[in-house]
Every structure is written in structure tokens, then in C-alpha cells.
Design an enzyme around this catalytic site. Structure first.
Site, short mmCIF file in Angstrom:
data_model
loop_
_atom_site.label_atom_id
_atom_site.label_comp_id
_atom_site.label_asym_id
_atom_site.label_seq_id
_atom_site.Cartn_x
_atom_site.Cartn_y
_atom_site.Cartn_z
N LYS A 1 55.82 41.33 37.85
CA LYS A 1 54.91 40.97 36.61
C LYS A 1 55.38 41.61 35.56
CE LYS A 1 49.99 41.04 38.55
NZ LYS A 1 48.88 41.79 38.38
N HIS B 1 37.24 49.83 34.39
CA HIS B 1 38.14 50.69 35.28
C HIS B 1 37.48 52.34 35.19
CE1 HIS B 1 41.60 47.77 34.63
NE2 HIS B 1 41.47 47.76 35.87
N ARG C 1 33.41 42.30 39.97
CA ARG C 1 32.67 42.36 38.96
C ARG C 1 32.00 40.98 39.26
NH1 ARG C 1 38.24 41.96 35.46
NH2 ARG C 1 38.33 40.76 37.58
N SER D 1 41.65 43.53 32.11
CA SER D 1 42.79 43.91 31.22
C SER D 1 43.48 42.79 30.53
CB SER D 1 43.88 44.49 32.17
OG SER D 1 43.22 45.65 32.76
O1 PNS Z 1 44.77 45.43 39.57
P1 PNS Z 1 45.15 44.30 40.62
O2 PNS Z 1 46.65 43.57 40.01
O3 PNS Z 1 44.29 43.43 40.88
O4 PNS Z 1 45.71 45.21 41.67
C1 PNS Z 1 46.42 44.71 42.88
C2 PNS Z 1 46.99 45.66 43.93
C3 PNS Z 1 47.62 46.72 43.20
C4 PNS Z 1 45.84 46.42 44.66
C5 PNS Z 1 47.53 44.93 45.13
O5 PNS Z 1 48.66 43.94 44.42
C6 PNS Z 1 48.29 45.70 45.99
O6 PNS Z 1 47.69 46.45 46.87
N1 PNS Z 1 49.67 45.64 45.98
C7 PNS Z 1 50.57 46.44 46.98
C8 PNS Z 1 51.30 45.60 47.88
C9 PNS Z 1 50.41 45.40 49.00
O7 PNS Z 1 49.94 46.09 49.87
N2 PNS Z 1 50.22 44.04 49.54
C10 PNS Z 1 49.63 43.43 50.82
C11 PNS Z 1 48.20 43.63 50.91
S1 PNS Z 1 47.04 42.68 49.77
#
Ligand code: PNS
Length: 185
Positions: free
Chosen positions: A60, A36, A109, A147
Site C-alpha cells: 500500500k 479506532h 461497522r 481512514s
Molecule cells: O485496517 P485493515 O487494512 O483492514 O487491516 C487489515 C489487516 C492488517 C488486519 C490484514 O491485512 C492482516 O492481518 N494482514 C496480515 C497478513 C495476514 O495475516 N494475511 C492472511 C490472513 S487474512
């Protein structure tokens, strides 16, 4: 041949022809890994302003609270003047608009990341057609890092030196010890 503006001295600054934009780098960051941080450093070189946004997600079961994750990210990126750390809830596209971001930055990745990332990028494009998703690769050394794996290794008693910033490693070990104390006590 590189583009040379008429009459001007050509100087390559790495951003030739690009507009300067604010990018948002969203994620769970539970906790931030060296992958990150590597991506944040790359993003901070490419974009004028980089907003790192930690999702407040009640679904979560995180190891660290949002406030702890935000604090760790702040401490680990304090050397980068154009990086801001914050948290958000709700739709990413709404928060991106609020933050004035034109770009969503995400790290890729391996091929296995593509399906999930493409689903999110397409959904975000449907919700906000002018918001562009930009994918960047972390350094090769971090291509297998997540993570989830870092937490698993720490919980199973091995050091995670070199996989997370030293400050995160310290807090991770302390949290693992606290978890162990709870299960034994
Ligand atoms: O590190 P992660 O858990 O892969 O991140 C995921 C994240 C935070 C980018 C994604 O869950 C997110 O954008 N959540 C906000 C809700 C949202 O906008 N959902 C609809 C679009 S996919």
C-alpha cells in the site's frame, strides 16, 4: 437469573465466567480515527491486555509511515494502562502467537464490512484454529468512519474535526499541506 457462585457474595464485574485474555487489534491505522480509538477503549475494558498491531505493508501507499502511525496511536491511547502499540509484518496469526494473544479483535461497522472480515476470520481460523476472532461495533457516531474517507475529506480541503483525535487532525492537515506543496512546487 445471573450465575451465583455457591456460598459467595455475588458481585457482577462484567467479566463473569470469562477467562482473562490478551487480544490483538490489527490494522493499517493510516491514520487512526475516532472509530479506532473508540474500539480500543472498548477492547481495553473487555480484555486484560490489548495489543494494537500496525501492519508493515509495502504494497500500500500509506499517508503516514509505520513509525508515525505507531507514535500517534501511542499518544492517543496513553490514558489506557493495558494497551500496547506495536508493528508487525508477515502473518497475523504468527504475530498473535508471538504476542501471546488468544483473540483477534476487529471492528464491524456495517454489513458491507462482513464479507472482507469473514474471509479474514475464516482464513485466520484455518491457519490457527485456537485463535478466536471477536467482532465489536464502534459507537454509532463512528459507524460510517474510515481512514480512507478521512484522508479524502482532508485532501479536498474540509476539516476533519471530531472524526479523528485532535493530534491526528493536526498531523493530517500538515501532511496535506506538504502534499499540496509538492504538487505545486
Ligand atoms: O485496517 P485493515 O487494512 O483492514 O487491516 C487489515 C489487516 C492488517 C488486519 C490484514 O491485512 C492482516 O492481518 N494482514 C496480515 C497478513 C495476514 O495475516 N494475511 C492472511 C490472513 S487474512
Amino acid at each position: 437469573m445471573p450465575f451465583r457462585p455457591a456460598g459467595g457474595q455475588f458481585r457482577y464485574n462484567g467479566l463473569c465466567g470469562m477467562k482473562t485474555v490478551t487480544a490483538i487489534y490489527p490494522g493499517s491505522f493510516d491514520p487512526a480515527t475516532n472509530g479506532h480509538i473508540d474500539l480500543i477503549e472498548r477492547g481495553s475494558r473487555l480484555f486484560e491486555r490489548l495489543v494494537v498491531a500496525v501492519l508493515r505493508n509495502s504494497e500500500k501507499q500509506p499517508m503516514f509511515s509505520v513509525a508515525e502511525r505507531v507514535e500517534m496511536l501511542r499518544l492517543c491511547t496513553s490514558h489506557l494502562g493495558n494497551v500496547e502499540i506495536c508493528d508487525f509484518s508477515g502473518l497475523l496469526v504468527d504475530f498473535a502467537e508471538e504476542a501471546g494473544a488468544g483473540v483477534v479483535l476487529r471492528g464491524i461497522r456495517a454489513i458491507s464490512d462482513y464479507e472482507y472480515e469473514f474471509q479474514m476470520a475464516w482464513m485466520n481460523r484455518r491457519l490457527a484454529p485456537r485463535l478466536e476472532t471477536v467482532f465489536m461495533m464502534p459507537g454509532e457516531a463512528y459507524s460510517y468512519l474510515s481512514s480512507r474517507l478521512v484522508k479524502e475529506v482532508a485532501r479536498l480541503g474540509r476539516p476533519v474535526t471530531g472524526l479523528v483525535p485532535p493530534l491526528v487532525e493536526e498531523r493530517l492537515q500538515a501532511r496535506v499541506q506538504a502534499e499540496l506543496g509538492q504538487t505545486q512546487g
